[in-house]
Design a protein around this motif. Structure first.
Motif, PDB file in Angstrom:
ATOM      1  N   ASN A  78       0.788  -1.237   0.000  1.00  0.00           N
ATOM      2  CA  ASN A  78       0.000   0.000   0.000  1.00  0.00           C
ATOM      3  C   ASN A  78       0.818   1.283   0.000  1.00  0.00           C
ATOM      4  O   ASN A  78       0.354   2.313  -0.480  1.00  0.00           O
ATOM      5  N   ASP A  79       2.042   1.243   0.556  1.00  0.00           N
ATOM      6  CA  ASP A  79       2.867   2.455   0.594  1.00  0.00           C
ATOM      7  C   ASP A  79       3.666   2.644  -0.694  1.00  0.00           C
ATOM      8  O   ASP A  79       4.293   3.679  -0.892  1.00  0.00           O
ATOM      9  N   PHE A  80       3.654   1.631  -1.554  1.00  0.00           N
ATOM     10  CA  PHE A  80       4.365   1.731  -2.827  1.00  0.00           C
ATOM     11  C   PHE A  80       3.431   2.328  -3.874  1.00  0.00           C
ATOM     12  O   PHE A  80       2.218   2.213  -3.783  1.00  0.00           O
ATOM     13  N   SER A  81       4.037   2.904  -4.892  1.00  0.00           N
ATOM     14  CA  SER A  81       3.236   3.422  -6.014  1.00  0.00           C
ATOM     15  C   SER A  81       2.746   2.246  -6.862  1.00  0.00           C
ATOM     16  O   SER A  81       3.232   1.111  -6.731  1.00  0.00           O
ATOM     17  N   ALA A  82       1.805   2.550  -7.749  1.00  0.00           N
ATOM     18  CA  ALA A  82       1.281   1.520  -8.662  1.00  0.00           C
ATOM     19  C   ALA A  82       2.412   0.935  -9.500  1.00  0.00           C
ATOM     20  O   ALA A  82       2.533  -0.286  -9.648  1.00  0.00           O
ATOM     21  N   ILE A  83       3.260   1.806 -10.022  1.00  0.00           N
ATOM     22  CA  ILE A  83       4.338   1.343 -10.901  1.00  0.00           C
ATOM     23  C   ILE A  83       5.365   0.499 -10.129  1.00  0.00           C
ATOM     24  O   ILE A  83       5.893  -0.482 -10.657  1.00  0.00           O
ATOM     25  N   GLU A  84       5.602   0.847  -8.862  1.00  0.00           N
ATOM     26  CA  GLU A  84       6.519   0.042  -8.043  1.00  0.00           C
ATOM     27  C   GLU A  84       5.921  -1.341  -7.771  1.00  0.00           C
ATOM     28  O   GLU A  84       6.623  -2.348  -7.813  1.00  0.00           O
ATOM     29  N   ASN A  85       4.627  -1.380  -7.474  1.00  0.00           N
ATOM     30  CA  ASN A  85       3.958  -2.660  -7.212  1.00  0.00           C
ATOM     31  C   ASN A  85       4.107  -3.612  -8.392  1.00  0.00           C
ATOM     32  O   ASN A  85       4.330  -4.803  -8.208  1.00  0.00           O
ATOM     33  N   VAL A  86       3.994  -3.083  -9.609  1.00  0.00           N
ATOM     34  CA  VAL A  86       4.068  -3.937 -10.795  1.00  0.00           C
ATOM     35  C   VAL A  86       5.518  -4.220 -11.181  1.00  0.00           C
ATOM     36  O   VAL A  86       5.861  -5.349 -11.541  1.00  0.00           O
ATOM     37  N   SER A  87       6.390  -3.223 -11.080  1.00  0.00           N
ATOM     38  CA  SER A  87       7.808  -3.393 -11.453  1.00  0.00           C
ATOM     39  C   SER A  87       8.491  -4.496 -10.653  1.00  0.00           C
ATOM     40  O   SER A  87       9.383  -5.188 -11.158  1.00  0.00           O
ATOM     41  N   LEU A  88       8.083  -4.656  -9.402  1.00  0.00           N
ATOM     42  CA  LEU A  88       8.677  -5.668  -8.519  1.00  0.00           C
ATOM     43  C   LEU A  88       8.552  -7.091  -9.068  1.00  0.00           C
ATOM     44  O   LEU A  88       9.319  -7.966  -8.705  1.00  0.00           O
ATOM     45  N   ILE A  89       7.554  -7.302  -9.921  1.00  0.00           N
ATOM     46  CA  ILE A  89       7.233  -8.643 -10.397  1.00  0.00           C
ATOM     47  C   ILE A  89       8.245  -9.168 -11.415  1.00  0.00           C
ATOM     48  O   ILE A  89       8.477 -10.359 -11.513  1.00  0.00           O
ATOM     49  N   PHE A  90       8.863  -8.260 -12.168  1.00  0.00           N
ATOM     50  CA  PHE A  90       9.781  -8.695 -13.225  1.00  0.00           C
ATOM     51  C   PHE A  90      11.032  -9.328 -12.628  1.00  0.00           C
ATOM     52  O   PHE A  90      11.511  -8.911 -11.574  1.00  0.00           O
ATOM     53  N   ASN A 118       2.368   6.928 -10.357  1.00  0.00           N
ATOM     54  CA  ASN A 118       3.419   7.270  -9.384  1.00  0.00           C
ATOM     55  C   ASN A 118       2.868   7.581  -7.999  1.00  0.00           C
ATOM     56  O   ASN A 118       3.627   7.945  -7.101  1.00  0.00           O
ATOM     57  N   LYS A 119       1.566   7.429  -7.820  1.00  0.00           N
ATOM     58  CA  LYS A 119       0.948   7.664  -6.504  1.00  0.00           C
ATOM     59  C   LYS A 119       0.916   6.366  -5.698  1.00  0.00           C
ATOM     60  O   LYS A 119       0.803   5.278  -6.259  1.00  0.00           O
ATOM     61  N   ALA A 120       0.983   6.518  -4.351  1.00  0.00           N
ATOM     62  CA  ALA A 120       0.886   5.345  -3.472  1.00  0.00           C
ATOM     63  C   ALA A 120      -0.493   4.715  -3.630  1.00  0.00           C
ATOM     64  O   ALA A 120      -1.505   5.424  -3.655  1.00  0.00           O
ATOM     65  N   VAL A 121      -0.544   3.383  -3.709  1.00  0.00           N
ATOM     66  CA  VAL A 121      -1.835   2.733  -3.962  1.00  0.00           C
ATOM     67  C   VAL A 121      -2.797   2.843  -2.776  1.00  0.00           C
ATOM     68  O   VAL A 121      -3.997   2.661  -2.936  1.00  0.00           O
ATOM     69  N   LYS A 122      -2.269   3.205  -1.594  1.00  0.00           N
ATOM     70  CA  LYS A 122      -3.178   3.374  -0.439  1.00  0.00           C
ATOM     71  C   LYS A 122      -4.176   4.507  -0.689  1.00  0.00           C
ATOM     72  O   LYS A 122      -5.233   4.555  -0.065  1.00  0.00           O
ATOM     73  N   ASP A 123      -3.842   5.417  -1.621  1.00  0.00           N
ATOM     74  CA  ASP A 123      -4.740   6.535  -1.944  1.00  0.00           C
ATOM     75  C   ASP A 123      -5.689   6.211  -3.099  1.00  0.00           C
ATOM     76  O   ASP A 123      -6.456   7.057  -3.534  1.00  0.00           O
ATOM     77  N   PHE A 124      -5.618   4.987  -3.612  1.00  0.00           N
ATOM     78  CA  PHE A 124      -6.441   4.598  -4.757  1.00  0.00           C
ATOM     79  C   PHE A 124      -7.830   4.137  -4.310  1.00  0.00           C
ATOM     80  O   PHE A 124      -8.004   3.647  -3.193  1.00  0.00           O
ATOM     81  N   SER A 125      -8.780   4.227  -5.229  1.00  0.00           N
ATOM     82  CA  SER A 125     -10.103   3.641  -5.004  1.00  0.00           C
ATOM     83  C   SER A 125      -9.978   2.120  -5.107  1.00  0.00           C
ATOM     84  O   SER A 125      -8.975   1.597  -5.599  1.00  0.00           O
ATOM     85  N   GLY A 126     -11.030   1.420  -4.666  1.00  0.00           N
ATOM     86  CA  GLY A 126     -11.026  -0.045  -4.737  1.00  0.00           C
ATOM     87  C   GLY A 126     -10.849  -0.544  -6.161  1.00  0.00           C
ATOM     88  O   GLY A 126     -10.108  -1.498  -6.411  1.00  0.00           O
ATOM     89  N   GLY A 127     -11.515   0.112  -7.120  1.00  0.00           N
ATOM     90  CA  GLY A 127     -11.424  -0.294  -8.518  1.00  0.00           C
ATOM     91  C   GLY A 127     -10.026  -0.103  -9.086  1.00  0.00           C
ATOM     92  O   GLY A 127      -9.530  -0.937  -9.861  1.00  0.00           O
ATOM     93  N   MET A 128      -9.368   0.988  -8.691  1.00  0.00           N
ATOM     94  CA  MET A 128      -7.998   1.237  -9.170  1.00  0.00           C
ATOM     95  C   MET A 128      -7.027   0.201  -8.585  1.00  0.00           C
ATOM     96  O   MET A 128      -6.152  -0.310  -9.280  1.00  0.00           O
ATOM     97  N   LYS A 129      -7.210  -0.114  -7.307  1.00  0.00           N
ATOM     98  CA  LYS A 129      -6.357  -1.132  -6.677  1.00  0.00           C
ATOM     99  C   LYS A 129      -6.520  -2.477  -7.394  1.00  0.00           C
ATOM    100  O   LYS A 129      -5.561  -3.206  -7.597  1.00  0.00           O
TER     101      LYS A 129
END
Length: 196
Positions: A78-90, A118-129
């Motif tokens: 939740n404290d990571f950005s959207a792009i960080e959450n996905v980048s970690l997977i590679f 580039n925003k932290a996902v904790k600030d996202f709506s449920g649909g965005m998460k």
């Protein structure tokens, strides 16, 4: 060729009560797993993915499986950005720059703008998460994609877009989808249905 799954006589009990009782089937094409709540749909895909063991029975694959899963919960950092959450997977062979570029492309396809990425996902709506969770699963190397109610919290437009992206990235993969909704199953291209 898609991996083929053979389930033989699967029984799973919780507190002595059978959720799955002597369940057998073969899965060789994209499949929707449907049925009432509490009837063992999530339990079944967890057993297939090796995240839970059956009390008895076996799961066999035509080749060694590599799984990617969208769980019912988003399971994001939740404290990571959207792009960080996905980048970690590679994997480590992918440079940070390339991982970021591929993550950004995938997120954009799933209607998450470069500014939002580039925003932290904790600030996202449920649909965005939910869309970030989908992006992460699609980014992972896999040959079997398990989607447990993947469109939870998404409006009709987002669902349609996400379904197209899932189909694009899983063209040669085996897709197993837990859903209550026949329309969602058809949208995702899971024409085979298992009722449990």
């Amino acid at each position: 060729m898609k991996n083929k799954i053979t389930l033989k006589n699967i029984t799973k009990k919780f507190d002595g009560e059978a959720v799955l009782d002597d369940f057998s089937c073969e899965i060789g094409e994209n499949t929707a797993i449907m049925g009432p709540s509490g009837k063992g749909k999530t339990t079944l895909v967890r057993i297939i993915a090796g995240l839970s063991s059956p009390c008895s029975g076996t799961v066999e694959f035509s080749s060694k499986p590599m799984f990617s899963v969208v769980f019912q919960e988003d399971r994001l950092f939740n404290d990571f950005s959207a792009i960080e959450n996905v980048s970690l997977i590679f994997d480590k062979k992918t440079s940070k720059k390339e991982a970021k570029a591929r993550a950004s492309e995938l997120l954009s396809e799933l209607l998450i703008s470069p500014e939002e990425q580039n925003k932290a996902v904790k600030d996202f709506s449920g649909g965005m998460k939910r869309r970030v969770a989908l992006a992460r699963a699609l980014a992972a190397e896999h040959d079997i994609l398990i989607l447990d109610e993947p469109y939870k919290g998404l409006d009709e437009k987002s669902r349609a877009v996400c379904a197209e992206v899932i189909k694009k990235y899983s063209e040669d993969k085996l897709v197993l989808m837990v859903t209550h909704d026949k329309t969602e199953a058809q949208l995702t291209g899971t024409n085979n249905v298992i009722l449990i």
